[in-house]
Design an enzyme around this catalytic site. Structure first.
Site, short mmCIF file in Angstrom:
data_model
loop_
_atom_site.label_atom_id
_atom_site.label_comp_id
_atom_site.label_asym_id
_atom_site.label_seq_id
_atom_site.Cartn_x
_atom_site.Cartn_y
_atom_site.Cartn_z
N ALA A 37 0.84 -1.19 0.00
CA ALA A 37 0.00 0.00 0.00
C ALA A 37 0.87 1.24 0.00
CB ALA A 37 -0.91 0.01 1.24
N MET A 38 0.24 2.39 -0.22
CA MET A 38 1.01 3.62 -0.39
C MET A 38 0.32 4.78 0.30
SD MET A 38 3.67 5.05 -1.54
CE MET A 38 3.93 6.79 -1.21
N ASN A 80 0.06 8.05 0.03
CA ASN A 80 -0.18 9.34 -0.62
C ASN A 80 -1.05 10.23 0.27
OD1 ASN A 80 0.83 8.03 -3.12
ND2 ASN A 80 -1.11 6.93 -2.93
N HIS A 118 -0.45 1.32 9.29
CA HIS A 118 0.87 1.76 8.78
C HIS A 118 0.72 2.95 7.84
CE1 HIS A 118 5.07 0.99 7.39
NE2 HIS A 118 4.61 1.52 6.28
N GLU A 119 -0.13 2.83 6.87
CA GLU A 119 -0.27 3.92 5.89
C GLU A 119 -0.86 5.16 6.56
OE1 GLU A 119 1.39 3.27 3.36
OE2 GLU A 119 1.41 1.11 3.61
N GLU A 164 10.16 4.69 7.16
CA GLU A 164 9.66 3.32 7.14
C GLU A 164 9.94 2.58 8.45
OE1 GLU A 164 7.48 2.53 5.28
OE2 GLU A 164 7.71 3.78 3.51
N1 TRP Z 1 5.78 3.70 1.14
C1 TRP Z 1 5.05 2.47 1.00
C2 TRP Z 1 4.86 1.93 2.41
O1 TRP Z 1 5.71 1.32 2.97
C3 TRP Z 1 5.72 1.44 0.22
C4 TRP Z 1 6.07 1.68 -1.20
C5 TRP Z 1 7.23 2.09 -1.72
C6 TRP Z 1 5.30 1.31 -2.29
N2 TRP Z 1 7.22 1.99 -3.06
C7 TRP Z 1 6.08 1.49 -3.44
C8 TRP Z 1 4.04 0.80 -2.41
C9 TRP Z 1 5.62 1.16 -4.68
C10 TRP Z 1 3.58 0.50 -3.66
C11 TRP Z 1 4.36 0.64 -4.79
O2 TRP Z 1 3.91 2.17 3.04
ZN ZN Z 2 5.61 2.52 4.84
#
Ligand code: TRP
Ligand code: ZN
Length: 854
Positions: free
Chosen positions: A258-259, A261, A293-294, A316
């Site tokens: 997940a991400m 944003n 986490h996100e 992270e």
């Molecule tokens: N920042 C995201 C997390 O750890 C992880 C992440 C980094 C990511 N690069 C990505 C998720 C590319 C999806 C695709 O929460």
């Molecule tokens: Zn993360």
């Protein structure tokens, strides 16, 4: 976007220079079209230093116009080489306008702007934004964003707050300055599960979990988890949400979990969608922790971001640490700690001991996507846990408050992070910093000395073996949690932290009336390998009596490992271990979840590691046979007790994913897995028919496959769930993981021909290919067929999605551990990969680092 340059230019931490411009505001306008999406970008910039304006730009961006303050630049006024665009820029403030066209439908990388099931979505971390529009694509360039989306699709989302929504148009404004990697856009036919949250200072926040039509009934648990996360971060860290809306979108094609944003988290749908019929207890627990986490990244990652990608662990490691604390508070602390240590050892220790070893904060990389690793994430979290242990809970709280106060709005570094701890607690962290700069897992040896005057001396030595590029490893600060038990099992000295700072150091405890039993490295107080000479009887004693649940489990684990090592070398199962298991099963007060963990045997991989640590060459087939034999022995010795555990831990009533019910099911299924070795799949077949939830059905199906009694059930399972992708993924992975090793490659090969093996979908690819690599003896087949199969698929995947190919290549990282014949075959597979024309820089960097193992 594969890069075929032959030379791999590393980026170095020491080369960091601030960007010579600031962006005061970023305005983007998208006109969405599957094959020709137009992007207009207006960047209000101010010069801060010398030099040309250099922007990042991906190969797939068709740049049509460039203008400064409305004046179109002639094509020869700017230069585009490789991934950069260089524009002579004026002094002072100006607006840079670019207009570009990209083709999302041709983008198979799941990076930048792409399509998933007819929906537009983005993934920009780490360097994906440059594939959308030219930009200084680096985390220390932060700006408030205004995003306009033109499209006929019904739902149009971006970061921040909705400013305008009308037919065919949406405008979003994000007031919080952010780097480009946190940009997101989603557009499609989506349905929301909605709720709301009132923050601690009374702000109303609309919450939405967006899914594809038909998936609404599987989004409720994600929403509950989000609300719990928001509340927890207020209560524990004093951190409040800062926008009017928080959106989560579930996407089927996604490279990672997940991400985060800003205001628009995008998730792999497997970390959002859950129902009792389709998701397991482990899935539910994972969803809860990744949602947290996100969400937690909103402060640790977004409000405070990273200066450059070398500082990745800043966000992270800390955010993993925070999500671990969250799960600890919501569920069982002991179970969570053991699960985390199991994962750390399986993935991070493995990485730290092989050719891919790197520091928690690396100093050089070729492809940053290859550094989203267990070391950065999980060891990064362990390092914070140690810091907290060393400065205490109050010191930690003061340091974190100072961190948020001092660095809100910053793109910060590990130096900034350590400085807040130094300033808040007065402690010098100069030596502690080695945990960030030095790769490798320390080996901690402990010896005991008892004098009859009542003094116990513990002598420790620490050694960290060399890792690629780092031969010298000075001693680190190691917090060693120790407690003492009297021979009757009472705790005579409660847990205390010994702070080791030297290569060799001793600690004494006086005034003891009898020689105690030492419980060391309680709670896994540091990510080290503890070696101590201990008899099986002492381990069995700790397994029965230790007051620290982690240490109890660990003692049992060591007993199991020792007997398995002996069995690989021809011995019979250790009766001491078998008796200890019997006592555990007879303990009526035992926590079912902990007992389940104690019944889970070390993995074949773990046994292989233990053998190579003991100076032997692991034979995957012999390891498999020994582990099967031990499981069968436990089952026949303790059939009655296991059968009671199986029967008595059936959870009545409708399925609930809470920790207590999940713990009971875990024990029931651990008992099933053992009994399955002697009942010829009878219980599994019955459970498969009667179970009403996926946790039990998937476990029953795995057991049936292991017992080789599965043809009908495997077909039925597919028919029943063929319309639910996430369950079809399980169907692919179960069959390869549980396959008999001698058949595993053939099974994987057969499944790769299945019409539903949609290999371009990352989850499906991971299910099948990752399933095979998780089958230790199957993947390491002596004839090299597992290696060949993997190499074939990595090469195929690399052409469409280099990130996925590169991540999966780490299955090769332990090749040097095995015998000469296997080594030769693994090397041949790696050489074949490295010789392929047009290899991505992602896979090239990985394969060459792995290939160069000593
Ligand atoms: N920042 C995201 C997390 O750890 C992880 C992440 C980094 C990511 N690069 C990505 C998720 C590319 C999806 C695709 O929460
Ligand atoms: Zn993360």
């Amino acid at each position: 976007m594969s890069d075929t340059r032959p030379v791999q230019q590393p980026t170095l931490l020491s080369d960091y220079r601030p960007y010579p411009f600031v962006i005061n505001r970023t305005r983007l306008a998208f006109t969405l079209d599957p094959s020709a999406t137009k992007i207009r970008s207006d960047l209000e910039m101010t010069r801060q230093g010398d030099g040309d304006l250099v922007l990042d730009i991906g190969a797939g961006v068709d740049l049509r116009h460039v203008a400064i303050d409305g004046q179109e630049l002639a094509d020869d006024a700017w230069t585009r080489t490789g991934e950069t665009l260089t524009i002579p820029a004026p002094a002072g403030s100006f607006t840079l306008t670019t207009q570009s066209v990209i083709d999302p439908s041709a983008n198979t990388t799941c990076e930048g702007l792409y399509l998933s099931g007819g929906m537009f979505c983005t993934q920009c971390e780490a360097e994906g934004f440059r594939h959308i529009t030219p930009y200084p694509d680096r985390p220390d360039v932060m700006a408030p964003f205004e995003v306009t989306i033109h499209s006929d699709l019904p739902v149009l989302l971006s970061n921040g707050n909705p400013a305008r929504q009308e037919e065919g148009l949406a405008v979003w404004t994000d007031p919080w300055p952010k780097p480009a990697y946190l940009f997101a856009l989603v557009a499609g036919d989506l349905r929301a599960v909605s709720d709301s949250f009132t923050t601690m200072s009374g702000n109303h926040v609309d919450l939405n979990v967006w899914v594809r039509p038909g998936d609404e009934d599987r989004a409720g648990f994600a929403m509950e988890s989000l609300i719990k996360s928001m509340k927890w971060d207020e209560e524990v860290y004093g951190r409040e949400y800062d926008l009017e809306v928080f959106n989560i979108v579930a996407v089927d094609d996604f490279n990672m979990g997940a991400m985060e944003n800003k205001g628009l988290n995008i998730f792999n749908s497997k970390l959002v969608l859950a129902s009792p019929e389709t998701a397991t207890d482990a899935d539910y627990e994972r969803i809860e922790s990744v949602i947290a986490h996100e969400y937690f990244h909103n402060w640790t990652g977004n409000r405070i971001t990273c200066r450059d990608w070398f500082q990745l662990c800043l966000k992270e490691g800390l955010t993993v640490f925070r999500d671990q604390q969250f799960t600890t508070d919501l569920r069982s602390a002991a179970v969570k700690r053991i699960e985390d240590v199991l994962a750390l050892r399986a993935r991070q220790f493995r990485e730290d001991q092989g050719p891919l070893a790197h520091p928690v904060r690396p100093e050089s990389y070729v492809e940053i996507n290859n550094f989203y690793t267990a070391t950065v994430y999980e060891k990064g979290a362990e390092v914070i846990g140690m810091l907290k242990r060393l400065v205490g809970d109050d010191g930690y709280k003061k340091a974190l408050d100072l961190y948020f106060e001092r660095h809100d709005g910053d793109a910060a570094t590990i130096e900034d992070w350590l400085k807040v701890f130094e300033d808040a607690t007065g402690r010098d962290l100069g030596q502690f910093k080695r945990w960030y700069s030095d790769a490798g897992t320390p080996i901690l040896k402990m010896e005991e000395d008892w004098d009859d005057a009542g003094k116990l001396t513990l002598r420790f030595t620490q050694i960290t073996p060399p890792t690629p590029g780092q031969s010298e490893k000075p001693p680190r600060v190691i917090p060693i949690a120790v407690g003492l038990l009297s021979p009757n099992g009472d705790e005579v000295v409660p847990t205390q932290i010994l702070e080791m700072t030297e290569s060799a150091q001793e600690f004494s405890i006086d005034g003891l009336s009898a020689r105690p039993v030492v419980s060391a490295l309680r709670g896994f107080s540091a990510p080290v390998i503890l070696r101590r000479d201990q008899t099986a009887a002492e381990r069995a004693f700790l397994l029965s009596h230790d007051t620290d649940p982690f240490a109890r489990w660990e003692a049992g684990r060591q007993l199991a490992r020792d007997t398995l090592l002996a069995m690989v070398n021809g011995a019979a199962a250790d009766p001491e271990y078998l008796d200890a298991i019997g006592r555990l099963l007879a303990d009526a007060d035992a926590d079912p979840a902990l007992l389940a963990l104690c019944l889970r045997l070390p993995s074949e991989e773990e046994i292989a590691v233990a053998l190579s640590e003991a100076g032997q060459t692991p034979d995957p087939d012999a390891i498999h046979a020994a582990r099967e034999a031990l499981a069968a022995e436990i089952a026949s010795r303790h059939e009655r007790a296991l059968n009671s555990a199986y029967r008595e831990n059936e959870v009545p009533g409708p399925y609930r994913p809470d920790a207590e019910s999940a713990g009971k099911r875990a024990l029931r299924l651990a008992a099933l897995a053992l009994l399955n070795r002697i009942d010829n799949g009878a219980r599994a077949a019955e459970l498969y028919r009667s179970a009403g939830n996926m946790t039990e059905r998937a476990a029953a199906l795995s057991a049936l496959i292991a017992a080789q009694k599965y043809e009908k059930e495997v077909l039925d399972f597919f028919t029943e769930f063929s319309h639910i992708r996430l369950v079809v993924d399980k169907w692919f992975s179960l069959q390869t993981i549980a396959a008999k090793p001698e058949r595993a490659v053939a099974v994987a090969h057969g499944l790769s021909q299945h019409p539903d093996f949609d290999w371009k979908n990352p989850n499906r690819f991971r299910a099948l290919i990752g399933g095979l690599t998780a089958n230790h003896a199957g993947f390491h087949a002596k004839d090299g067929s597992g290696y060949e199969f993997l190499a074939d698929w990595l090469l195929k995947m690399d052409e469409v999605n280099p990130q996925i190919a590169a991540r999966m290549s780490s299955a090769f990282e332990s090749w040097a551990r095995y015998d000469g014949e296997r080594q030769a075959r693994a090397k041949a597979a790696l050489d074949r990969i490295l010789a392929a024309p047009g290899l991505s820089k992602n896979l090239r960097e990985m394969a060459s680092r792995i290939r160069n193992a000593a």
